[in-house]
Design an enzyme around this catalytic site. Structure first.
Site, PDB file in Angstrom:
ATOM      1  N   ASP A  46       0.859  -1.186   0.000  1.00 15.81           N
ATOM      2  CA  ASP A  46       0.000   0.000   0.000  1.00 15.81           C
ATOM      3  C   ASP A  46       0.890   1.228   0.000  1.00 15.81           C
ATOM      4  O   ASP A  46       1.953   1.250   0.632  1.00 15.81           O
ATOM      5  CB  ASP A  46      -0.983  -0.008   1.178  1.00 15.81           C
ATOM      6  CG  ASP A  46      -0.330   0.013   2.542  1.00 15.81           C
ATOM      7  OD1 ASP A  46      -0.179   1.115   3.114  1.00 15.81           O
ATOM      8  OD2 ASP A  46       0.029  -1.067   3.046  1.00 15.81           O
ATOM      9  N   GLU A 134      -7.740   4.222  12.435  1.00 11.16           N
ATOM     10  CA  GLU A 134      -6.680   4.155  13.438  1.00 11.16           C
ATOM     11  C   GLU A 134      -6.554   5.494  14.152  1.00 11.16           C
ATOM     12  O   GLU A 134      -7.023   6.531  13.673  1.00 11.16           O
ATOM     13  CB  GLU A 134      -5.349   3.764  12.800  1.00 11.16           C
ATOM     14  CG  GLU A 134      -4.847   4.716  11.724  1.00 11.16           C
ATOM     15  CD  GLU A 134      -3.499   4.284  11.170  1.00 11.16           C
ATOM     16  OE1 GLU A 134      -2.567   4.093  11.973  1.00 11.16           O
ATOM     17  OE2 GLU A 134      -3.384   4.140   9.945  1.00 11.16           O
TER      18      GLU A 134
END
Length: 249
Positions: A46, A134
């Site tokens: 990613d 997150e």
């Protein structure tokens, strides 16, 4: 006095080793996880603007890069400066692609979904939309469980008509423990993308997690500097079985 001196020397030595280990990890010379292709045959990366200009043809030629997620958006108005270029060039290189959104706790979910809809093209053969959930890098607000459930559901309700596929939740252990654990049914049905850079998470079939981020300091030809490394759950030998939308690729 002598014992005090030796104690000081010992403490200094421990600190030196700790700092050396930290810098070795930070620069990609040390990795806690290194899953083999024989055990985890489907691996990928990613990326975001932090990786700069990527040579996607070189990246796509490597056996441990079968898919790539790229940052598209963050919050209600931020768009990653490299997303459009990465999206196009990765497709030209034959890469299986997916877009991800960094979900901020300080902006309504509906607004954030509209940012995604204005940025991410709807194309066949791509991975489901992923949302990064997150605390690291987020705003200072810590929502209650009820607030988090409401905003994440509002986000995907807004996306659903354009991106109806089951989404992917990228989560840290901290976020999972505070919000998802025991409350999965209150959130949209999702695949779990689990970050665990210090140990290999347990897995049977794909019942607990679908993607494992095992390192954030990987090195690859075609990318300058560190890159996040991921693996599909070990029972999977192809992407299309887990994510049917990529079957066209």
């Amino acid at each position: 006095m002598r014992s005090l001196v030796w104690g000081t020397i010992g403490a200094t030595a421990v600190l030196a080793v700790a700092f050396a280990a930290y810098f070795a990890y930070d620069f990609g010379m040390l990795r806690f996880n290194n899953p083999s292709l024989s055990n985890y045959p489907i691996q990928g990366i990613d990326v975001s603007h932090h990786q700069g200009d990527i040579d996607w043809k070189v990246v796509a030629a490597q056996p441990n890069v079968r898919f790539a997620f790229m940052k598209a958006t963050e919050g209600g108005d931020h768009r990653d400066s490299k997303f459009a270029d990465n999206w196009q060039r990765a497709r030209d290189a034959g890469m299986v692609r997916g877009a991800y959104h960094f979900f901020t706790f300080c902006r309504p979910g509906k607004d954030q979904a509209q940012n995604v809809l204005a940025t991410v093209p709807k194309e066949q053969g791509t991975l489901p939309i992923a949302v990064d959930l997150e605390f690291v890098g987020n705003c200072s607000k810590v929502p209650t469980l009820e607030e988090m459930v409401a905003e994440v559901n509002a986000f995907f309700t807004e996306l659903k008509s354009t991106f109806p596929e089951k989404p992917i939740f990228y989560v840290t252990q901290e976020f999972f423990d505070q919000y998802l654990k025991g409350n999965e049914s209150r959130f949209p049905d999702h695949y779990l993308w689990l970050r665990s850079v210090f140990r290999e998470p347990s897995q049977e079939a794909c019942s607990h997690w679908s993607i494992w981020q095992f390192a954030d300091n990987g090195t690859l030809d075609g990318i300058q500097g560190p890159v996040d490394l991921n693996a599909l759950c070990p029972s999977e030998t192809g992407l299309a079985h887990l994510f049917p939308a990529v079957a066209a690729n």
